[in-house]
Design a protein around this motif. Structure first.
Motif, short mmCIF file in Angstrom:
data_model
loop_
_atom_site.label_atom_id
_atom_site.label_comp_id
_atom_site.label_asym_id
_atom_site.label_seq_id
_atom_site.Cartn_x
_atom_site.Cartn_y
_atom_site.Cartn_z
N ALA A 147 0.89 -1.24 -0.10
CA ALA A 147 0.00 -0.15 0.03
C ALA A 147 1.00 1.35 -0.07
O ALA A 147 2.08 1.14 0.03
CB ALA A 147 -0.95 0.00 1.28
N THR A 148 0.31 2.41 0.13
CA THR A 148 0.98 3.54 -0.09
C THR A 148 0.90 4.44 1.42
O THR A 148 1.53 5.55 1.54
CB THR A 148 0.76 4.58 -0.98
OG1 THR A 148 -0.87 5.00 -1.00
CG2 THR A 148 0.88 3.88 -2.47
N LEU A 149 0.35 3.72 2.56
CA LEU A 149 -0.05 4.28 3.65
C LEU A 149 1.01 4.86 4.48
O LEU A 149 1.13 5.83 5.09
CB LEU A 149 -0.64 3.35 4.50
CG LEU A 149 -2.03 2.58 4.19
CD1 LEU A 149 -2.43 1.65 4.98
CD2 LEU A 149 -2.90 3.68 3.79
N HIS A 150 2.27 4.25 4.34
CA HIS A 150 3.47 4.49 5.05
C HIS A 150 4.42 5.57 4.18
O HIS A 150 5.38 6.00 4.63
CB HIS A 150 4.28 3.40 5.24
CG HIS A 150 4.52 2.25 4.16
ND1 HIS A 150 3.52 1.78 3.50
CD2 HIS A 150 5.63 1.90 3.74
CE1 HIS A 150 3.96 1.07 2.23
NE2 HIS A 150 5.23 1.17 2.37
N TYR A 151 3.86 6.04 3.17
CA TYR A 151 4.77 6.97 2.29
C TYR A 151 4.88 8.19 3.01
O TYR A 151 5.96 8.89 3.14
CB TYR A 151 4.46 7.12 0.79
CG TYR A 151 4.87 5.69 0.21
CD1 TYR A 151 5.10 4.66 0.56
CD2 TYR A 151 4.38 5.85 -1.38
CE1 TYR A 151 5.33 3.37 -0.20
CE2 TYR A 151 4.45 4.49 -2.09
CZ TYR A 151 4.84 3.43 -1.44
OH TYR A 151 5.02 2.38 -2.02
N GLY A 152 3.86 8.69 3.39
CA GLY A 152 3.69 10.21 3.77
C GLY A 152 3.14 10.44 5.20
O GLY A 152 3.19 11.35 6.03
N GLY A 153 2.56 9.23 5.83
CA GLY A 153 2.27 9.37 7.09
C GLY A 153 0.37 9.53 6.88
O GLY A 153 -0.20 10.59 6.62
N THR A 154 -0.11 8.43 7.20
CA THR A 154 -1.73 8.36 7.00
C THR A 154 -2.38 8.07 8.44
O THR A 154 -2.08 7.27 9.09
CB THR A 154 -2.20 7.20 6.03
OG1 THR A 154 -1.30 7.32 4.91
CG2 THR A 154 -3.58 7.04 5.69
N PRO A 155 -3.13 9.25 8.69
CA PRO A 155 -3.71 9.20 9.99
C PRO A 155 -4.73 8.07 10.22
O PRO A 155 -5.37 7.34 9.09
CB PRO A 155 -4.46 10.38 10.13
CG PRO A 155 -4.95 10.87 8.68
CD PRO A 155 -3.65 10.38 7.99
N LEU A 156 -4.85 7.36 11.34
CA LEU A 156 -5.79 6.44 11.80
C LEU A 156 -5.15 5.18 11.17
O LEU A 156 -5.83 3.90 11.23
CB LEU A 156 -7.27 6.67 11.36
CG LEU A 156 -7.64 7.78 11.80
CD1 LEU A 156 -9.29 8.12 11.37
CD2 LEU A 156 -7.60 8.20 13.17
N GLN A 157 -4.15 5.03 10.66
CA GLN A 157 -3.38 3.87 10.05
C GLN A 157 -1.92 3.35 10.55
O GLN A 157 -1.17 2.90 9.72
CB GLN A 157 -3.34 4.16 8.32
CG GLN A 157 -4.69 4.22 7.87
CD GLN A 157 -5.40 2.72 7.76
OE1 GLN A 157 -5.07 2.27 6.67
NE2 GLN A 157 -6.09 2.35 8.82
N VAL A 158 -1.79 3.62 12.00
CA VAL A 158 -0.41 3.38 12.46
C VAL A 158 -0.23 1.97 12.22
O VAL A 158 0.95 1.58 11.81
CB VAL A 158 -0.20 3.96 13.83
CG1 VAL A 158 -1.05 2.99 14.78
CG2 VAL A 158 1.34 3.82 14.10
N HIS A 159 -1.12 1.04 12.38
CA HIS A 159 -0.90 -0.34 12.50
C HIS A 159 -0.52 -0.88 10.79
O HIS A 159 0.22 -1.62 10.58
CB HIS A 159 -2.20 -1.09 13.12
CG HIS A 159 -3.54 -0.48 12.50
ND1 HIS A 159 -3.83 0.91 12.40
CD2 HIS A 159 -4.68 -1.03 12.07
CE1 HIS A 159 -4.92 1.00 12.10
NE2 HIS A 159 -5.56 0.09 11.93
N ALA A 160 -1.56 -0.66 9.89
CA ALA A 160 -1.44 -0.92 8.69
C ALA A 160 -0.17 -0.28 8.08
O ALA A 160 0.53 -1.06 7.10
CB ALA A 160 -2.73 -0.64 7.53
#
Ligand code: NAP
Ligand code: COA
Length: 264
Positions: A147-160
């Motif tokens: 996924a791209t969730l970790h590229y920029g910092g996605t709120p409510l998604q620290v786990h994923a």
């Protein structure tokens, strides 16, 4: 609506593929694409009824194997079954995952661990089992759905986000470690894909139109668009590609992505 395939329909003839999370969503779309291009496909997930329904949809060369990817011994047994049934295993797609929206401050340690366990440990369990049981003997390809969730910092998604960062690290590390055995390891990082559990769970309905406007290609992706990339990475068309994370998100993660509207 799916686009017609860009690939020969016998691209995967004689190949055996295992798709975790193949009972639904993106995993099922990938399983269907592999099957439609000649592969024998085993779909793996926790829910036998869901897998059986998928197999009925996929066609005659599809089979189900229920298993929780978090359980290493169960994964070893499932992969052993695949090799016993079909004599080999050439392509592994790690699409099984779990996710939900949760603020980091109130997410429990077990909630965090559960998602890491499914996405990261599960991907590791399946990849290692497949390498030992088959891939190291004759080569093959692993494609991890990241996924791209970790590229920029996605709120409510620290786990994923943490889990998918681990998946990307694993992709590169295993590419190096298993390259000499002829095993390629790549990943696809989708943005939001329409009609999936991921979007249903993570993108509040009221925000969808606004989010689509912030994507340079101005829409969510389609399952078949992820499946066709998977066909590419799993096949000899990508025979010199390993350790790559291919982003398929309409340009959404690019720092300038949300400003695309300025070009209107
Ligand atoms: P989905 O339909 O919920 O797919 C997840 C699948 O994983 C389900 O079939 C589920 O089946 C299986 N699964 C979950 N936990 C498992 C476990 N412990 N052991 C074995 N199987 C398990 O969701 P999706 O939206 O299509 O997502 C598929 C993949 O794409 C995921 O890796 C996700 O992170 C990634 N992704 C999706 C999007 C998106 O927009 N949808 C965006 C970026 C990345 P059971 O519940 O029956 O086990
Ligand atoms: N918000 C906060 N915490 C949550 C949560 C939510 N929406 N859903 C689950 N959790 C927590 C639980 O409270 C539990 O922690 P606790 O023991 O401290 O209370 C922990 O996560 C494990 O939950 P549990 O329901 O026992 O896990 P499970 O193994 O049965 O299911 C999930 C795994 C939670 C990821 C479940 O949503 C799932 O099966 N998902 C698969 C499908 C999916 O997520 N698809 C989208 C892919 S992008």
């Amino acid at each position: 609506m799916s686009a017609p395939s860009a690939f020969r329909t016998d691209l995967y003839a004689g190949k055996v593929a295992l798709v975790t999370g193949g009972g639904s969503g993106i995993g099922k779309g990938i399983a269907a694409a592999l099957h439609d291009h000649g592969a024998t496909v085993v779909v793996l997930g926790r829910t036998p009824e869901r897998l059986d329904a998928a197999v009925a949809e996929l066609g005659p060369r599809a089979r189900a194997r229920a298993c929780d990817v978090r359980d290493a011994a169960a994964v070893d047994a499932a992969v052993a079954d695949v090799v016993a049934w079909h004599g080999r295993l050439d392509v592994v797609i790690n699409a099984a995952a779990g996710n939900f929206l949760a603020p980091a401050a109130t997410l429990s340690s077990n909630g965090f661990r559960t998602v890491l366990d499914i996405d990261a440990v599960g991907t590791y369990n399946v990849s290692r089992a497949a390498f030992l049981a088959a891939l190291r003997d004759h080569g093959g390809a692993i494609v991890n759905i990241s996924a791209t969730l970790h590229y920029g910092g996605t709120p409510l998604q620290v786990h994923a986000a943490s889990a998918k960062a681990a998946v990307d690290a694993m992709t590169r590390t295993l590419a190096v470690e298993w390259g000499p055995a002829g095993v390629r390891v790549n990943a696809i990082a989708p943005g939001p894909i329409a009609g999936t559990e991921g979007v249903d769970r993570l993108v509040p309905a009221g925000l969808r139109a606004r989010l689509e406007r912030a994507i340079p290609l101005r829409r969510f992706g389609r399952i078949d668009e992820i499946a066709s990339l998977c066909l590419l990475l799993g096949s000899d068309a990508a025979s010199y590609v390993t350790g790559a994370v291919l982003v398929a998100d309409g340009g959404a993660w690019l720092p300038g992505g949300p400003t695309a509207a300025m070009a209107d």
